[in-house]
Design a protein around this motif. Sequence first.
Motif, PDB file in Angstrom:
ATOM      1  N   UNK A  82       0.820  -1.212   0.000  1.00  0.00           N
ATOM      2  CA  UNK A  82       0.000   0.000   0.000  1.00  0.00           C
ATOM      3  C   UNK A  82       0.851   1.258   0.000  1.00  0.00           C
ATOM      4  N   UNK A  83       2.022   1.206  -0.619  1.00  0.00           N
ATOM      5  CA  UNK A  83       2.900   2.380  -0.644  1.00  0.00           C
ATOM      6  C   UNK A  83       3.066   2.833  -2.090  1.00  0.00           C
ATOM      7  N   UNK A  84       3.516   4.080  -2.262  1.00  0.00           N
ATOM      8  CA  UNK A  84       3.671   4.617  -3.614  1.00  0.00           C
ATOM      9  C   UNK A  84       4.838   3.973  -4.360  1.00  0.00           C
ATOM     10  N   UNK A  85       5.874   3.588  -3.615  1.00  0.00           N
ATOM     11  CA  UNK A  85       7.022   2.962  -4.275  1.00  0.00           C
ATOM     12  C   UNK A  85       7.433   1.734  -3.485  1.00  0.00           C
ATOM     13  N   UNK A  86       8.269   0.921  -4.111  1.00  0.00           N
ATOM     14  CA  UNK A  86       8.704  -0.300  -3.429  1.00  0.00           C
ATOM     15  C   UNK A  86       9.533   0.040  -2.198  1.00  0.00           C
ATOM     16  N   UNK A  87       9.321  -0.723  -1.153  1.00  0.00           N
ATOM     17  CA  UNK A  87      10.152  -0.620   0.043  1.00  0.00           C
ATOM     18  C   UNK A  87      11.527  -1.205  -0.308  1.00  0.00           C
ATOM     19  N   UNK A  88      12.613  -0.716   0.314  1.00  0.00           N
ATOM     20  CA  UNK A  88      13.940  -1.273   0.019  1.00  0.00           C
ATOM     21  C   UNK A  88      14.007  -2.790   0.163  1.00  0.00           C
ATOM     22  N   UNK A  89      13.238  -3.357   1.078  1.00  0.00           N
ATOM     23  CA  UNK A  89      13.263  -4.821   1.215  1.00  0.00           C
ATOM     24  C   UNK A  89      12.655  -5.473  -0.025  1.00  0.00           C
ATOM     25  N   UNK A  90      11.545  -4.926  -0.509  1.00  0.00           N
ATOM     26  CA  UNK A  90      10.937  -5.473  -1.732  1.00  0.00           C
ATOM     27  C   UNK A  90      11.893  -5.314  -2.913  1.00  0.00           C
ATOM     28  N   UNK A 149      20.967  -8.417   3.023  1.00  0.00           N
ATOM     29  CA  UNK A 149      22.158  -7.551   3.160  1.00  0.00           C
ATOM     30  C   UNK A 149      21.986  -6.271   2.346  1.00  0.00           C
ATOM     31  N   UNK A 150      21.475  -6.425   1.141  1.00  0.00           N
ATOM     32  CA  UNK A 150      21.275  -5.267   0.265  1.00  0.00           C
ATOM     33  C   UNK A 150      20.224  -4.313   0.850  1.00  0.00           C
ATOM     34  N   UNK A 151      19.137  -4.887   1.353  1.00  0.00           N
ATOM     35  CA  UNK A 151      18.075  -4.053   1.948  1.00  0.00           C
ATOM     36  C   UNK A 151      18.618  -3.289   3.155  1.00  0.00           C
ATOM     37  N   UNK A 152      19.421  -3.979   3.964  1.00  0.00           N
ATOM     38  CA  UNK A 152      19.983  -3.325   5.151  1.00  0.00           C
ATOM     39  C   UNK A 152      20.836  -2.141   4.738  1.00  0.00           C
ATOM     40  N   UNK A 153      21.639  -2.344   3.697  1.00  0.00           N
ATOM     41  CA  UNK A 153      22.513  -1.260   3.244  1.00  0.00           C
ATOM     42  C   UNK A 153      21.680  -0.088   2.728  1.00  0.00           C
ATOM     43  N   UNK A 154      20.670  -0.381   1.917  1.00  0.00           N
ATOM     44  CA  UNK A 154      19.805   0.692   1.395  1.00  0.00           C
ATOM     45  C   UNK A 154      19.147   1.466   2.546  1.00  0.00           C
ATOM     46  N   UNK A 155      18.662   0.732   3.545  1.00  0.00           N
ATOM     47  CA  UNK A 155      17.946   1.389   4.643  1.00  0.00           C
ATOM     48  C   UNK A 155      18.890   2.220   5.505  1.00  0.00           C
ATOM     49  N   UNK A 156      20.130   1.723   5.671  1.00  0.00           N
ATOM     50  CA  UNK A 156      21.112   2.506   6.436  1.00  0.00           C
ATOM     51  C   UNK A 156      21.456   3.786   5.678  1.00  0.00           C
ATOM     52  N   UNK A 157      21.604   3.672   4.351  1.00  0.00           N
ATOM     53  CA  UNK A 157      21.930   4.845   3.532  1.00  0.00           C
ATOM     54  C   UNK A 157      20.816   5.886   3.628  1.00  0.00           C
ATOM     55  N   UNK A 158      19.579   5.405   3.538  1.00  0.00           N
ATOM     56  CA  UNK A 158      18.428   6.320   3.632  1.00  0.00           C
ATOM     57  C   UNK A 158      18.395   6.987   5.002  1.00  0.00           C
TER      58      UNK A 158
END
Length: 165
Positions: A82-90, A149-158
């Motif tokens: 239900x979000x406008x864009x994909x979550x980093x995990x998705x 691992x990739x999602x974690x990195x994206x979320x930390x960057x954000x």
Amino acid sequence: MTEHDIEITVNGTDHEMTVDSRTLLVHALRDQLGYTGPNVGCESSMCGACTIHLDGEAVKSCTVLAVQADGSDVTTVGDFADRDSLHPIQESFSEEHGLQCGYCTPGMIMTTSELLERNPDPNEEEIREALEGNLCRCTGYQNIVKAVESAAEKMRTTATAEGDD
Ligand code: FES
Ligand code: FES
């Protein structure tokens, strides 16, 4: 058979419903309320396909009676849709090919999001330990670990970028 009136919030929407005392939360969510994100795999706490967040904690919704969830706040994988864009995990599960048939994916996503909430920088061992209750018959897990691992990195960057604002 005993029926109970319960109140439950799912993905931010309040619901009042009547459930049988034996009704599992996963069935109440899917069959009575139409939240089909949590999948039914084993119904015996083995596979993790039914994982949701119950008051912020990742739990297997086939191990909880609906009456036990009275007054609780439930989040299903549908909340990510239900979000406008994909979550980093998705995004990361897609980019890293962390899924094939996708049956396990709702549970993987919910377990991953709870893991990254409490541990934003997990190592491989911690990721594998967090996901050990979520079975996947397709991927061999390696790409799932890479996705986390990739999602974690994206979320930390954000989070860092937002902190700099
Ligand atoms: S359906 Fe709940 S753990 Fe398998
Ligand atoms: S992608 Fe098929 S069970 Fe995991």
